[in-house]
Design an enzyme around this catalytic site. Sequence first.
Site, PDB file in Angstrom:
ATOM      1  N   THR A   1       0.851  -1.213   0.000  1.00 56.37           N
ATOM      2  CA  THR A   1       0.000   0.000   0.000  1.00 56.37           C
ATOM      3  C   THR A   1       0.877   1.250   0.000  1.00 56.37           C
ATOM      4  O   THR A   1       0.516   2.269  -0.575  1.00 56.37           O
ATOM      5  CB  THR A   1      -0.968   0.031   1.201  1.00 56.37           C
ATOM      6  OG1 THR A   1      -0.216  -0.145   2.408  1.00 56.37           O
ATOM      7  CG2 THR A   1      -2.027  -1.046   1.115  1.00 56.37           C
TER       8      THR A   1
ATOM      9  N   HIS B   1       0.597 -16.442  -5.758  1.00 55.27           N
ATOM     10  CA  HIS B   1      -0.574 -16.013  -6.527  1.00 55.27           C
ATOM     11  C   HIS B   1      -0.183 -15.507  -7.922  1.00 55.27           C
ATOM     12  O   HIS B   1      -0.970 -14.836  -8.577  1.00 55.27           O
ATOM     13  CB  HIS B   1      -1.364 -14.939  -5.773  1.00 55.27           C
ATOM     14  CG  HIS B   1      -2.153 -15.490  -4.624  1.00 55.27           C
ATOM     15  ND1 HIS B   1      -2.783 -14.704  -3.685  1.00 55.27           N
ATOM     16  CD2 HIS B   1      -2.424 -16.775  -4.254  1.00 55.27           C
ATOM     17  CE1 HIS B   1      -3.392 -15.474  -2.794  1.00 55.27           C
ATOM     18  NE2 HIS B   1      -3.186 -16.736  -3.116  1.00 55.27           N
TER      19      HIS B   1
HETATM   20  P1  NAD Z   1      -5.822  -7.877   2.354  1.00 57.20           P
HETATM   21  O1  NAD Z   1      -6.232  -6.677   1.568  1.00 57.20           O
HETATM   22  O2  NAD Z   1      -6.836  -8.889   2.681  1.00 57.20           O
HETATM   23  O3  NAD Z   1      -5.181  -7.391   3.731  1.00 57.20           O
HETATM   24  C1  NAD Z   1      -4.201  -6.399   3.761  1.00 57.20           C
HETATM   25  C2  NAD Z   1      -3.844  -6.181   5.228  1.00 57.20           C
HETATM   26  O4  NAD Z   1      -2.746  -5.285   5.278  1.00 57.20           O
HETATM   27  C3  NAD Z   1      -4.982  -5.543   6.035  1.00 57.20           C
HETATM   28  O5  NAD Z   1      -5.170  -6.302   7.218  1.00 57.20           O
HETATM   29  C4  NAD Z   1      -4.468  -4.134   6.362  1.00 57.20           C
HETATM   30  O6  NAD Z   1      -4.821  -3.712   7.671  1.00 57.20           O
HETATM   31  C5  NAD Z   1      -2.970  -4.302   6.282  1.00 57.20           C
HETATM   32  N1  NAD Z   1      -2.225  -3.128   5.841  1.00 57.20           N
HETATM   33  C6  NAD Z   1      -2.564  -2.187   4.914  1.00 57.20           C
HETATM   34  N2  NAD Z   1      -1.559  -1.311   4.739  1.00 57.20           N
HETATM   35  C7  NAD Z   1      -0.551  -1.727   5.566  1.00 57.20           C
HETATM   36  C8  NAD Z   1       0.758  -1.237   5.823  1.00 57.20           C
HETATM   37  N3  NAD Z   1       1.270  -0.159   5.223  1.00 57.20           N
HETATM   38  N4  NAD Z   1       1.530  -1.915   6.727  1.00 57.20           N
HETATM   39  C9  NAD Z   1       1.039  -3.013   7.388  1.00 57.20           C
HETATM   40  N5  NAD Z   1      -0.198  -3.504   7.181  1.00 57.20           N
HETATM   41  C10 NAD Z   1      -0.977  -2.876   6.275  1.00 57.20           C
HETATM   42  O7  NAD Z   1      -4.568  -8.520   1.615  1.00 57.20           O
HETATM   43  P2  NAD Z   1      -4.071 -10.026   1.544  1.00 57.20           P
HETATM   44  O8  NAD Z   1      -4.161 -10.680   2.872  1.00 57.20           O
HETATM   45  O9  NAD Z   1      -2.783  -9.990   0.824  1.00 57.20           O
HETATM   46  O10 NAD Z   1      -5.131 -10.753   0.620  1.00 57.20           O
HETATM   47  C11 NAD Z   1      -5.564 -10.143  -0.560  1.00 57.20           C
HETATM   48  C12 NAD Z   1      -5.352 -10.929  -1.840  1.00 57.20           C
HETATM   49  O11 NAD Z   1      -5.413  -9.992  -2.890  1.00 57.20           O
HETATM   50  C13 NAD Z   1      -4.013 -11.573  -1.954  1.00 57.20           C
HETATM   51  O12 NAD Z   1      -4.264 -12.865  -2.310  1.00 57.20           O
HETATM   52  C14 NAD Z   1      -3.284 -10.856  -3.089  1.00 57.20           C
HETATM   53  O13 NAD Z   1      -2.936 -11.793  -4.084  1.00 57.20           O
HETATM   54  C15 NAD Z   1      -4.298  -9.957  -3.731  1.00 57.20           C
HETATM   55  N6  NAD Z   1      -3.875  -8.541  -3.863  1.00 57.20           N
HETATM   56  C16 NAD Z   1      -2.604  -8.270  -4.252  1.00 57.20           C
HETATM   57  C17 NAD Z   1      -2.195  -6.962  -4.368  1.00 57.20           C
HETATM   58  C18 NAD Z   1      -0.770  -6.698  -4.784  1.00 57.20           C
HETATM   59  O14 NAD Z   1      -0.185  -7.508  -5.514  1.00 57.20           O
HETATM   60  N7  NAD Z   1      -0.157  -5.610  -4.317  1.00 57.20           N
HETATM   61  C19 NAD Z   1      -3.065  -5.903  -4.087  1.00 57.20           C
HETATM   62  C20 NAD Z   1      -4.381  -6.225  -3.704  1.00 57.20           C
HETATM   63  C21 NAD Z   1      -4.769  -7.557  -3.593  1.00 57.20           C
END
Ligand code: NAD
Length: 246
Positions: A27, A119
Amino acid sequence: MNLFEKAASMIQNSKYTVVLTGAGISTESGIPDFRSPGTGLWEKIDPMKALSTEVLYNDPQQFYRVGFELILSIKDAEPNKAHYMLTEMESAGIINLIITQNIDNLHIKAGSKRVFEVHGNTRTCTCIKCERQYLINQVKDMVKNNSIPPKCSCGGIIRPDVVLFGDMLPECFDKGVREVKLADLLIVIGSSLTVGPVNYLAGICKKLMILNIGDTPFDYRADIIIREKASAALENIMECLKSKLR
Ligand code: NAD
């Protein structure tokens, strides 16, 4: 001892450490996660209607106009401090493997060497018939020229190398399970631990550290939880590790 010092001690006492990352680590690179209130992608898009094998095969226009666009929006982001800290920790022998749920290529871009992208990734696409690989930008151009679904020279459909709803996980997930079982410590960074089967890893590890802003269903079995942004948490822990070595 504060929480960062405690985390540093746990890492120092672990001979083999595996890191599991999720959308939260990225993020700070400007990629929204799925579940953060207000900014999460889940609130804007129904993933089952855009990123599933069912949509890919039954409604390719929807898949390539919505799901593939989402995938393209992720592929050019740049790593942030947290990704680089993990690369530094790997080079220093502090961590041994990164298992990532992310498809954004950012651990590889940051220079980490042992990365299991369970993934998939947003670098390449593959023909489902002959398995020829294409760079994602080649496929982006095909889609831009209205070739939907994009086709290989053999006639097969070309799809992104991202694990879609309805797909099996790649072989590296099974390898990851074995690594986590062997490891002394699993560090989860930026994952809500609500997506299966990857969240299963947090249930089978010996010791569990969670660096995440929000709650997870595995908090109850964590040995330590730090509710900080990934970059700040890793920076503070690294500082403690360095002062232990001085
Ligand atoms: P999720 O969105 O379910 O959870 C993200 C978690 O990270 C949340 O609990 C949130 O509180 C926390 N968070 C947000 N910003 C943060 C920071 N700066 N520092 C620490 N914690 C922080 O994500 P997930 O568990 O990875 O599951 C989502 C699925 O979606 C995954 O399977 C992934 O493949 C996919 N996804 C990937 C991307 C990417 O590649 N960047 C982006 C979105 C979703």
